[in-house]
Scaffold this active site. Sequence first.
Site, PDB file in Angstrom:
ATOM      1  CD1 TRP A  75      29.374  51.158  26.733  1.00  0.00           C
ATOM      2  CD2 TRP A  75      30.044  52.569  25.095  1.00  0.00           C
ATOM      3  NE1 TRP A  75      29.387  52.691  27.163  1.00  0.00           N
ATOM      4  CE2 TRP A  75      29.805  53.370  26.218  1.00  0.00           C
ATOM      5  CE3 TRP A  75      30.705  53.361  23.945  1.00  0.00           C
ATOM      6  CZ2 TRP A  75      30.118  54.765  26.224  1.00  0.00           C
ATOM      7  CZ3 TRP A  75      30.783  54.646  23.839  1.00  0.00           C
ATOM      8  CH2 TRP A  75      30.404  55.297  25.070  1.00  0.00           C
ATOM      9  CE  LYS A 109      28.802  41.683  30.532  1.00  0.00           C
ATOM     10  NZ  LYS A 109      28.110  42.517  29.907  1.00  0.00           N
ATOM     11  CD  GLU A 141      43.659  46.461  29.974  1.00  0.00           C
ATOM     12  OE1 GLU A 141      43.647  47.106  29.007  1.00  0.00           O
ATOM     13  OE2 GLU A 141      43.369  45.185  29.851  1.00  0.00           O
ATOM     14  CB  CYS A 183      40.081  54.221  28.396  1.00  0.00           C
ATOM     15  SG  CYS A 183      41.457  53.380  27.395  1.00  0.00           S
ATOM     16  CD  GLU A 243      36.555  57.828  31.767  1.00  0.00           C
ATOM     17  OE1 GLU A 243      36.052  57.006  32.664  1.00  0.00           O
ATOM     18  OE2 GLU A 243      37.516  57.356  31.041  1.00  0.00           O
TER      19      GLU A 243
HETATM   20  P1  NAD Z   1      31.063  50.302  32.373  1.00  0.00           P
HETATM   21  O1  NAD Z   1      31.943  50.034  33.694  1.00  0.00           O
HETATM   22  O2  NAD Z   1      29.680  50.535  32.597  1.00  0.00           O
HETATM   23  O3  NAD Z   1      30.718  48.545  31.763  1.00  0.00           O
HETATM   24  C1  NAD Z   1      32.131  47.803  31.425  1.00  0.00           C
HETATM   25  C2  NAD Z   1      31.575  46.242  31.245  1.00  0.00           C
HETATM   26  O4  NAD Z   1      31.039  45.835  32.472  1.00  0.00           O
HETATM   27  C3  NAD Z   1      30.105  46.180  30.504  1.00  0.00           C
HETATM   28  O5  NAD Z   1      30.315  44.862  29.617  1.00  0.00           O
HETATM   29  C4  NAD Z   1      29.159  46.055  31.627  1.00  0.00           C
HETATM   30  O6  NAD Z   1      27.875  45.318  31.097  1.00  0.00           O
HETATM   31  C5  NAD Z   1      29.820  45.240  32.773  1.00  0.00           C
HETATM   32  N1  NAD Z   1      29.163  45.038  33.940  1.00  0.00           N
HETATM   33  C6  NAD Z   1      28.390  45.936  34.516  1.00  0.00           C
HETATM   34  N2  NAD Z   1      28.158  45.582  35.692  1.00  0.00           N
HETATM   35  C7  NAD Z   1      29.123  44.762  36.070  1.00  0.00           C
HETATM   36  C8  NAD Z   1      29.160  44.004  37.117  1.00  0.00           C
HETATM   37  N3  NAD Z   1      28.646  44.209  38.409  1.00  0.00           N
HETATM   38  N4  NAD Z   1      30.244  42.889  37.015  1.00  0.00           N
HETATM   39  C9  NAD Z   1      30.882  42.635  35.990  1.00  0.00           C
HETATM   40  N5  NAD Z   1      30.586  43.417  34.796  1.00  0.00           N
HETATM   41  C10 NAD Z   1      29.723  44.185  34.866  1.00  0.00           C
HETATM   42  O7  NAD Z   1      31.983  50.860  31.314  1.00  0.00           O
HETATM   43  P2  NAD Z   1      31.384  51.250  29.860  1.00  0.00           P
HETATM   44  O8  NAD Z   1      30.651  52.467  30.031  1.00  0.00           O
HETATM   45  O9  NAD Z   1      30.888  50.034  29.094  1.00  0.00           O
HETATM   46  O10 NAD Z   1      32.953  51.853  29.205  1.00  0.00           O
HETATM   47  C11 NAD Z   1      33.589  52.953  29.626  1.00  0.00           C
HETATM   48  C12 NAD Z   1      34.674  52.876  30.568  1.00  0.00           C
HETATM   49  O11 NAD Z   1      35.505  52.123  30.284  1.00  0.00           O
HETATM   50  C13 NAD Z   1      35.321  54.259  30.621  1.00  0.00           C
HETATM   51  O12 NAD Z   1      35.491  54.313  31.942  1.00  0.00           O
HETATM   52  C14 NAD Z   1      36.539  54.180  30.042  1.00  0.00           C
HETATM   53  O13 NAD Z   1      37.640  54.910  30.346  1.00  0.00           O
HETATM   54  C15 NAD Z   1      36.769  52.458  30.426  1.00  0.00           C
HETATM   55  N6  NAD Z   1      37.713  52.039  29.486  1.00  0.00           N
HETATM   56  C16 NAD Z   1      38.995  51.539  29.810  1.00  0.00           C
HETATM   57  C17 NAD Z   1      39.963  51.196  29.020  1.00  0.00           C
HETATM   58  C18 NAD Z   1      41.435  50.774  29.464  1.00  0.00           C
HETATM   59  O14 NAD Z   1      42.193  50.190  28.701  1.00  0.00           O
HETATM   60  N7  NAD Z   1      41.917  51.260  30.641  1.00  0.00           N
HETATM   61  C19 NAD Z   1      39.526  50.886  27.660  1.00  0.00           C
HETATM   62  C20 NAD Z   1      38.207  51.251  27.279  1.00  0.00           C
HETATM   63  C21 NAD Z   1      37.308  51.972  28.068  1.00  0.00           C
END
Ligand code: NAD
Length: 467
Positions: free
Chosen positions: A141, A165, A238, A272, A369
């Site tokens: 998000w 998604k 990622e 991130c 983090e």
């Molecule tokens: P999250 O891991 O909670 O959710 C990410 C996505 O996964 C959401 O769309 C969520 O609905 C979905 N999801 C949840 N359970 C799942 C499952 N079992 N299987 C498949 N999909 C599932 O992360 P968040 O809170 O939305 O985002 C923040 C995190 O994202 C931070 O850790 C941040 O560092 C990371 N991030 C990484 C990068 C990068 O390029 N390395 C970029 C942006 C954010």
Amino acid sequence: MTTGHPRPGPGRRGGHLAVVDPATGESFDEAPDQRPEELDAAVERAHEAWRGWRADPDARRDALLAAADAVEEAAPGLAPLLTREQGKPVTEAYAEVARTAARLRYFAELDAGTQPITDGRPVRSELRWRPLGPVAAIVPWNFPLQLASAKFAPALAAGNTMVLKPSPHTPLATRLLGSVLSGALPEGVLTIVTGREPLGARLVSHPGIRHVTFTGSVATGREAAAGAAASLARVTLELGGNDAAVLLDDADVEEIADRLFWAAFRNCGQVCMAVKRVYAPVRHYTRVVEALADRARTTVVGPGLAPDTRLGPVGNASQLARVERYTARALADGARAVAGGHRLDRPGYFFAPTVLADVPPDSPVVTEEQFGPVLPVLPYRTLDEAVRAANGTGFGLGGSVWGTDVDRAAAVADRLECGTAWINHHAELSLAQPFTGVKDSGVGVAGGPWGLYGNLAPFVVHRPEEA
Ligand code: NAD
């Protein structure tokens, strides 16, 4: 099913996701909470669309360039909606839309080409590249549009189709983007699905998917990879970061303070590859803490749609609770909040920009983090100690070194365990460069030609040399 032509249809049985404006804490709209059958239908359509989409690279290029134009034209609708559901200042939402269009153009013009393989044998081998098939994309998000485009631009340019998604916290701008793109892309090439779990888990483990590209936290990334293992789909992850900025003893604190501050606090620290820890030499420690705290105290925090806002609210209630938890624990561990340290007394999910001093190095705000507007600053005595601490977590996304002698700083940067290291800067990325993390921060490479090849399978044609 949102196919770019959102049509909930009369009598749908599925529920809805309430979408909350983090600047008020109130829900202001909703998106469909889609059912498993709708997901299956989207994957099926991605298969059908793949036959035509993979066949004609010139038509693909034209469609992606037209898609980029359409995104730019739609910016006045996309950017405020993004701010409404995500919280960021609207100028940054416009920048995110612009980056989405730029990424479409960049990948539209990339060509994987064919490469001869020569090894002295009397054969002619040629390496060509083939698309993989329907790709599943999962997006968080913090940068909903920009990260969606980091998925679909290379995947579609490579000749794949995609079911994507977004996070249930931020489905609206992505749905609108899908609708905008549907004017330029053939039906079924890119389908946006929205809903709460287990929709994502079902998508990544779907037998019709050939590549899972996931951006999100380390814990969920592990789950996504485990889900993809069922069909042995390729996996690109990622994941989270806990980037360190190491200041050297010749750093010009006043000259770098603005850049360092914004590298940590942009998008409310929900980046991130934000700076999430600062290591400063003991003799500059107080000056570094004060320079950062001054900026934290004077930065205008407010709703993203207000014109003078530089920092918006934290993105959602659970993220705010996380930031509060990490901060409270650090304070209980003996840290000092030199700026902030608390929620703001107003509606919505606002947290005061926070600079923490005297934080024990094993406090979770340092080792994990926290992903919010909170920055721990830690003193060090020797450079070896600083490098060891910078490398001392499970993360390995980015890192930076700050000093006047750039060669010396670059030599220290060489010692950082991460995918990207910056000197006197942080979190600046070009579309043309690879983006990757080491250790727990990722698997596979996004960005630049490497991002295109990540969506392609090598195919070798091997024939005898003609006489
Ligand atoms: P999250 O891991 O909670 O959710 C990410 C996505 O996964 C959401 O769309 C969520 O609905 C979905 N999801 C949840 N359970 C799942 C499952 N079992 N299987 C498949 N999909 C599932 O992360 P968040 O809170 O939305 O985002 C923040 C995190 O994202 C931070 O850790 C941040 O560092 C990371 N991030 C990484 C990068 C990068 O390029 N390395 C970029 C942006 C954010």
